[in-house]
Design a protein around this motif. Structure first.
Motif, mmCIF file in Angstrom:
data_model
loop_
_atom_site.group_PDB
_atom_site.id
_atom_site.type_symbol
_atom_site.label_atom_id
_atom_site.label_comp_id
_atom_site.label_asym_id
_atom_site.label_seq_id
_atom_site.Cartn_x
_atom_site.Cartn_y
_atom_site.Cartn_z
ATOM 1 N N PHE A 1 40.729 42.869 39.070
ATOM 2 C CA PHE A 1 41.119 41.534 38.594
ATOM 3 C C PHE A 1 39.906 40.699 38.203
ATOM 4 C CE2 PHE A 1 44.595 42.301 41.878
ATOM 5 C CZ PHE A 1 45.437 42.880 40.944
ATOM 6 N N ARG B 1 37.862 45.366 43.519
ATOM 7 C CA ARG B 1 38.328 46.748 43.607
ATOM 8 C C ARG B 1 39.579 46.951 42.776
ATOM 9 N NH1 ARG B 1 41.827 49.576 46.577
ATOM 10 N NH2 ARG B 1 42.563 47.675 47.576
ATOM 11 N N ARG B 2 40.466 45.936 42.799
ATOM 12 C CA ARG B 2 41.708 46.018 42.047
ATOM 13 C C ARG B 2 41.522 45.805 40.544
ATOM 14 N NH1 ARG B 2 46.921 46.595 44.227
ATOM 15 N NH2 ARG B 2 46.771 46.662 46.486
ATOM 16 N N ASN C 1 27.900 43.840 61.171
ATOM 17 C CA ASN C 1 29.252 43.288 61.205
ATOM 18 C C ASN C 1 29.302 41.819 60.763
ATOM 19 O OD1 ASN C 1 31.928 42.990 61.805
ATOM 20 N ND2 ASN C 1 31.693 43.293 64.017
ATOM 21 N N LEU C 2 30.433 41.422 60.183
ATOM 22 C CA LEU C 2 30.708 40.013 59.911
ATOM 23 C C LEU C 2 31.189 39.364 61.200
ATOM 24 C CD1 LEU C 2 32.614 40.334 56.495
ATOM 25 C CD2 LEU C 2 30.226 39.726 56.841
ATOM 26 N N ASP D 1 38.183 42.815 47.436
ATOM 27 C CA ASP D 1 39.481 43.416 47.143
ATOM 28 C C ASP D 1 39.925 43.110 45.712
ATOM 29 O OD1 ASP D 1 41.517 45.112 48.124
ATOM 30 O OD2 ASP D 1 42.865 43.399 48.322
ATOM 31 N N TYR D 2 39.730 41.872 45.266
ATOM 32 C CA TYR D 2 40.082 41.523 43.880
ATOM 33 C C TYR D 2 39.210 42.290 42.882
ATOM 34 C CZ TYR D 2 43.393 37.748 44.982
ATOM 35 O OH TYR D 2 44.490 37.029 45.398
ATOM 36 N N LEU E 1 35.616 39.089 51.630
ATOM 37 C CA LEU E 1 36.617 40.155 51.697
ATOM 38 C C LEU E 1 37.578 40.086 50.510
ATOM 39 C CD1 LEU E 1 37.246 40.007 55.542
ATOM 40 C CD2 LEU E 1 36.469 42.034 54.309
ATOM 41 N N LEU E 2 37.988 38.868 50.160
ATOM 42 C CA LEU E 2 38.881 38.705 49.003
ATOM 43 C C LEU E 2 38.160 39.111 47.717
ATOM 44 C CD1 LEU E 2 40.524 35.267 49.916
ATOM 45 C CD2 LEU E 2 41.624 37.508 49.986
ATOM 46 N N ASP F 1 22.049 45.446 56.324
ATOM 47 C CA ASP F 1 23.159 45.393 55.372
ATOM 48 C C ASP F 1 24.444 45.967 55.956
ATOM 49 O OD1 ASP F 1 21.859 44.164 53.154
ATOM 50 O OD2 ASP F 1 20.808 46.032 52.759
ATOM 51 N N GLU F 2 24.332 46.710 57.053
ATOM 52 C CA GLU F 2 25.525 47.323 57.659
ATOM 53 C C GLU F 2 26.079 46.473 58.805
ATOM 54 O OE1 GLU F 2 22.597 49.078 57.268
ATOM 55 O OE2 GLU F 2 23.342 49.785 55.347
ATOM 56 N N GLN G 1 31.988 49.314 46.204
ATOM 57 C CA GLN G 1 33.021 48.392 46.678
ATOM 58 C C GLN G 1 32.448 47.367 47.644
ATOM 59 O OE1 GLN G 1 36.396 50.838 47.749
ATOM 60 N NE2 GLN G 1 36.653 51.407 45.624
ATOM 61 N N LEU G 2 31.140 47.423 47.881
ATOM 62 C CA LEU G 2 30.504 46.436 48.762
ATOM 63 C C LEU G 2 29.900 45.350 47.878
ATOM 64 C CD1 LEU G 2 28.879 48.949 51.261
ATOM 65 C CD2 LEU G 2 31.031 47.710 51.496
ATOM 66 N N ALA H 1 33.208 34.473 55.065
ATOM 67 C CA ALA H 1 33.447 35.908 55.288
ATOM 68 C C ALA H 1 34.779 36.333 54.669
ATOM 69 C CB ALA H 1 33.424 36.223 56.784
ATOM 70 N N ILE H 2 35.793 35.497 54.805
ATOM 71 C CA ILE H 2 37.089 35.802 54.191
ATOM 72 C C ILE H 2 36.957 35.806 52.667
ATOM 73 C CG2 ILE H 2 39.471 34.990 53.883
ATOM 74 C CD1 ILE H 2 39.370 33.971 56.793
#
Lengths: 328, 328
Positions: free
Chosen positions: B169, B166-167, B143-144, B163-164, B159-160, B140-141, B243-244, B155-156
């Motif tokens: 949204f 965490r924020r 790298n991408l 972040d969305y 990440l989005l 689970d740790e 956050q993961l 992968a992107i």
């Protein structure tokens, strides 16, 4: 060799340009011209032995990236970004500047085609990593787990850099910079500012505030080391990178207490006494999530070098910013 | 609960909708309406105990994503993507469909504001990982490190999503699907097609071609397990994710030889004899870069479940696609 520097007005950009002008080349190759770009016009270096053009604008402007790469630079150093705090405060601006502009640049390069494949040096950051960290430091295999929008945008930039490189559109090297210390200039409001402030301000006869405990550990390299990373990334053989194009740069893991001890050794008790402890729970909370140490084995094996003691980092500041001596 | 399914016409999308219609709800919560979207109009399920709307189009059309989320669905299952081979063959289409559309969707959700924060289930893939892999499987740790444009785009997306989330949204869960086996339907030209083909075709009285060595090891789960992942992701408590937000789904690591042995056990020698060895160096080369096994500890600890034997995976196909028995 033609060079394009994006974000050339920032501290790292200015020092990079200065160094290239002084050397007259990069990695032994003569420079035939430089284009410097930023949101505010970078200052053109005096006495450059090659033509230097300066432009100001926004990488998001229609046609801007296409215009910047139209001269087919051999080397593109992409330093342009808004910092962590700003990307966190302004979600849309962060994605526009740190993500869309990077993609615009890569797309403009791809659009040229016809075998054009410049070296692109992309500055990433250890902000691509987030807690929980491995106990012995962040390894080269550790997951991209950014905990800020800035870190997310840099991690996406790394992924794009790798894919565009794999496809043969560009020849990318991503470098994850440590916190740069000692930053010259005025104190700023960045949460990380005190790491430089507690060295720079006392050396300049001023008081500095330390908002965290002396046990706080962090990952540092000097501005001079950062320029060394950029120049090495600009000229290294990229074949050994394979498809893993981004590298955690070497640095030095020290506690704030060790920073202060180094300052005392280098500049004496009077200087080191100019640090005032004023704990700030907000700053402490932010810093608690940051990387304490990395294990940058790939970068080291590929020839990237940083300082090995904090005394050395302080001496770099004294040499490069204070003319070699601590003001009385 | 209102549900939006993007990519509802695909194999997983159809099975998910069928299952929700059959259950009449998700995780015990009744469904008040569903909106199904894909590039071709998904078939509306017969006898749904709630209203089902169907739309066809492109997530890149101006206003499309805004329109789809205007009804403020509580759950959005985002399956829409072009596959690995197509994203590799058409660079621009891959980024447009797999990256821009995902971002359009997240932005449309963010634009609603006012506390709207739907659960978003994003299907990622083990293609976010690339060689070299850890010897004992992908942790689970890890790298991408995608080695395809498809894997980069997924992968992107992860990440989005993080972040969305965490924020605040949206409330995202990314699930990295194993290779789905046994896929029903006709043989296709995907490099991974044989993993299903060597089971499905013999069970249907047809010859299958095996282009790789029997020692080839890969990571599998059944379509039924995949639907289970989606439904669990749709209803799980996301607090333990922190956050993961993306998880490697459980699966089964088996060699092709073990697949064939299982087929022999479940359906007999005559069926297993319908596999013809025809080594194909191109397919072998592609498959050599794929994940062989994962260690999906986080997902398992959070309640995601897959098959534990390949016999079971074959039986799922026989039960779900062949009415419980192997055709004479």
């Amino acid at each position: 060799m033609k060079i394009l520097v994006l974000g050339a007005a920032g501290m790292i950009g200015r020092k990079l340009v200065e160094r290239i002008v002084k050397d007259g080349g990069v990695g032994g190759k003569p420079v035939s011209g430089m284009l410097l770009f930023d949101v505010v016009a970078p200052k053109a270096p005096a006495d450059a032995p090659f033509p230097v053009e300066v432009q100001a604008g926004d990488l998001g402007e229609p046609g801007r990236c296409e215009g910047l790469v139209a001269g087919r630079p051999d080397l593109i150093v992409h330093l342009a970004a808004i910092v962590s705090g700003e990307a966190e405060a302004d979600f849309e601006k962060g994605y526009r500047v740190n993500l869309d502009s990077t993609r615009n640049l890569f797309e403009a390069i791809r659009a040229i085609g016809g075998g054009y494949k410049p070296r692109v040096v992309f500055t990433s950051s250890i902000a691509v990593f987030g807690q929980p960290f491995p106990k012995d430091g962040i390894t080269d295999e550790f997951n991209l787990t950014p905990l800020t929008s800035y870190g997310t945008q840099k991690a996406i930039g790394e992924l794009l850099l790798a894919d565009y490189s794999r496809r043969g559109f560009l020849d990318g090297v991503g470098i994850r910079l440590p916190t740069i210390c000692v930053r010259p200039g005025l104190p700023n409001k960045a949460a990380s500012g005190f790491f430089s402030g507690i060295i720079r301000e006392p050396l300049n006869g001023k008081e500095a505030i330390l908002p965290v405990a002396e046990t706080t550990r962090h990952w540092h390299a000097s501005p001079r080391a950062a320029i060394g990373f950029l120049l090495h990334a600009a000229t290294m053989d990229t074949a050994p990178l394979g498809q893993l194009r981004s590298l955690t740069m070497p640095g030095l893991s020290v506690t704030v207490g060790e920073q202060i001890e180094a300052l005392r050794r280098v500049a004496g008790d009077t200087v080191a006494a100019r640090i005032r402890r004023e704990p700030d729970p907000v700053v402490q909370g932010i810093v608690a999530g940051w990387a304490e140490r990395c294990q940058p084995e790939r970068a080291q094996s590929l020839g990237f070098k940083a300082e090995t003691s904090f005394d050395e980092i302080i001496q770099v500041y004294i040499d490069d910013e204070l003319g070699g001596r601590v003001p009385g």
